[in-house]
Design an enzyme around this catalytic site. Structure first.
Site, short mmCIF file in Angstrom:
data_model
loop_
_atom_site.label_atom_id
_atom_site.label_comp_id
_atom_site.label_asym_id
_atom_site.label_seq_id
_atom_site.Cartn_x
_atom_site.Cartn_y
_atom_site.Cartn_z
N CYS A 51 -28.54 3.86 -11.13
CA CYS A 51 -26.63 3.30 -11.22
C CYS A 51 -26.59 4.16 -12.54
O CYS A 51 -25.27 4.27 -12.32
CB CYS A 51 -26.17 3.00 -9.87
N ALA A 63 -24.53 0.06 0.60
CA ALA A 63 -24.34 -2.16 -0.24
C ALA A 63 -23.22 -1.64 -0.44
O ALA A 63 -22.27 -3.05 -0.80
CB ALA A 63 -25.45 -2.55 -0.28
N THR A 64 -22.52 -0.79 -1.34
CA THR A 64 -21.48 -1.08 -2.62
C THR A 64 -20.40 -1.11 -1.49
O THR A 64 -19.25 -1.91 -1.85
CB THR A 64 -21.37 0.92 -2.67
N HIS A 77 -30.65 2.64 3.04
CA HIS A 77 -31.70 3.86 2.61
C HIS A 77 -32.62 3.40 1.77
O HIS A 77 -33.42 3.60 0.70
CB HIS A 77 -31.41 5.20 1.49
N GLN A 95 -31.82 -5.11 -1.67
CA GLN A 95 -33.18 -4.43 -1.67
C GLN A 95 -33.92 -5.69 -1.32
O GLN A 95 -35.22 -4.94 -0.84
CB GLN A 95 -33.74 -4.82 -3.68
N THR A 155 -14.11 6.66 11.97
CA THR A 155 -15.58 6.68 12.94
C THR A 155 -16.54 6.04 13.38
O THR A 155 -17.01 6.14 11.77
CB THR A 155 -14.66 8.66 13.90
C1 LIG Z 1 -28.87 -0.04 -3.66
C2 LIG Z 1 -28.20 -1.29 -3.99
C3 LIG Z 1 -27.00 -1.48 -3.76
C4 LIG Z 1 -26.13 -0.11 -4.00
O1 LIG Z 1 -25.85 0.40 -1.99
P1 LIG Z 1 -25.85 1.87 -1.45
O2 LIG Z 1 -25.76 1.47 -0.25
O3 LIG Z 1 -26.48 3.06 -2.03
O4 LIG Z 1 -24.02 2.03 -1.82
C5 LIG Z 1 -25.94 -2.64 -4.25
N1 LIG Z 1 -26.74 -3.32 -4.77
C6 LIG Z 1 -28.06 -3.42 -4.57
C7 LIG Z 1 -28.51 -5.09 -5.23
C8 LIG Z 1 -29.41 -2.28 -4.38
O5 LIG Z 1 -29.94 -2.47 -4.72
#
Ligand SMILES: *Cc1c(COP(=O)(O)O)cnc(C)c1O
Length: 391
Positions: free
Chosen positions: A336, A73-74, A211, A189, A250
């Protein structure tokens, strides 16, 4: 020695055995590169990825061509926000987001601010929900993007996506023809926990990750609308031209297969699981309320079923976490930001005092938690609070 009870499912979740089983053959036997179009190894990988892409698209009401795989997500947030900024800056340099967003949204926005973009960080109400009137007032002729998360990673609050989408869309209709306000949502989330539909909610960009729904770390996706309007994004990774040129590199077949499987399972089990987890959460909250000076953070019902975030009066936050750590794995603030010793920016945005923000616990209840574990965890928390207060 027993390991602590894991109640930190907003930080990450264990990989479900069924997800692991689906992934394993793609590490070994089916190791091909999906870009190898000249032989069967490549075709197998390509077919498996196509299937995962379809599962993801169906899960959110999109089409497979609209799914771009990323490392999580980042990266999806960075691609969405910086990609829009770079593509649409000639139309405007104004972006709207929330003070309670994840740092993976806030930091790209702050970076763009340093380049000359104007960012409005909207406040939220005391319950963590955004106010739609405030959003409407903040929209401008030069607004190019609104980024509002689906579910908050600290307090679990669910923002009114359909209403936000409608606002951005209505504005689009009234504004001169070439003006779009795109709507991005960080649904890290929310995917697999609440129903999401990019058509009904008028979402243009949506960030996902595996994850938090029992898939692997290091894989996620960005949904990018291709019709009405077709979103133009500037790529942030250049190279082999994968993912329609939007994200070179890839593709990780095993992780992508796992992401598809994880979302498929979560969707199938959503009705029963959200009810079960909701019951566990309410049970924990009821027990905690037998103590004085324990407050729920975030809206009481408009929240993720597995989220319980409480602040505790007359207790030192660090001491509380330390006392709990051998028995239960919970967090205070978000994983984080916990490296920095600063009160959570989310709890501060709700208007909490620093001491209440410090003395907060975030429980993330998930698929593998049992009622017995939750009861034991609450018992530990109550004991720890009482003994710290008695000192
Ligand atoms: C965990 C999370 C992220 C980051 O996701 P990653 O896949 O670990 O990079 C971003 N936004 C929210 C709301 C999250 O809970």
């Amino acid at each position: 020695m027993n390991r602590p009870i894991y109640l930190d499912c907003h930080a990450t979740t264990p990989v479900d055995d069924r997800v692991l089983a689906a992934m394993l053959p793609y590490f070994t036997e089916h190791f091909g590169n999906a870009s190898s179009v000249g032989h069967a190894y490549g075709w197998e990988a390509e077919a498996a990825i196509a299937q995962a892409r379809e599962i993801l698209a169906n899960a959110i009401g999109a089409t497979p061509e609209e799914i771009i795989f990323t490392s999580g997500a980042t990266e999806a947030n960075n691609l969405a926000i910086k990609g829009v900024a770079e593509s649409y800056f000639s139309r405007g340099k104004h972006i709207i987001t929330l003070q309670t967003e994840h740092n993976a949204v806030l930091d790209p926005c702050r970076y763009l601010e340093s380049l000359g973009f104007e960012i409005t960080f909207l406040p939220v109400q005391a319950d963590g929900l955004m106010d739609l009137v405030t959003l409407e007032k903040a929209l401008r002729d030069d607004t190019i993007l609104v980024s509002v998360m689906a579910a908050n990673n600290e307090i679990g609050v669910l923002q009114p996506l359909a209403e936000i989408g409608a606002l951005c869309h209505d504005w689009r209709c009234q504004a001169p023809k070439d003006r779009n306000i795109l709507f991005h949502t960080d649904a890290a989330q929310a995917i697999g926990k609440i129903p999401l539909n990019v058509e009904a909610m008028k979402i243009d960009l949506m960030s996902l990750t595996a994850h938090k729904v029992y898939g692997a770390k290091g894989i996620g996706a960005l949904y990018v609308r291709r019709r009405n309007p077709r979103v133009q994004l500037a790529a942030q990774l250049h190279g082999g031209g994968q993912e329609r040129g939007l994200r070179a590199g890839t593709l990780s077949t095993p992780l992508i297969v796992g992401l598809g499987k994880a979302v498929e399972i979560a969707l199938q089990e959503m009705p029963s699981e959200s009810e079960r987890i909701n019951r566990l959460r309410d049970r924990m909250w009821q027990s905690l309320q037998t103590l004085d000076g324990v407050y729920l953070n975030g809206h009481a019902t408009q929240r993720l079923s597995g989220n319980l975030n409480v602040s505790v009066e007359n207790v030192d936050g660090q001491a509380l976490l330390l006392a709990l750590q051998p028995a239960i794995a919970v967090s205070s603030g978000s994983a984080c930001t916990s490296a920095k010793i600063a009160p959570s920016h989310v709890l501060q945005a709700l208007g909490l005092t620093d001491s209440l923000a410090y003395a907060s616990l975030r429980f993330g209840i998930g698929r593998f938690n049992t009622e017995e574990e939750c009861d034991r965890a609450v018992h530990c928390v109550i004991n720890a609070i009482q003994s710290l207060r008695d000192r």
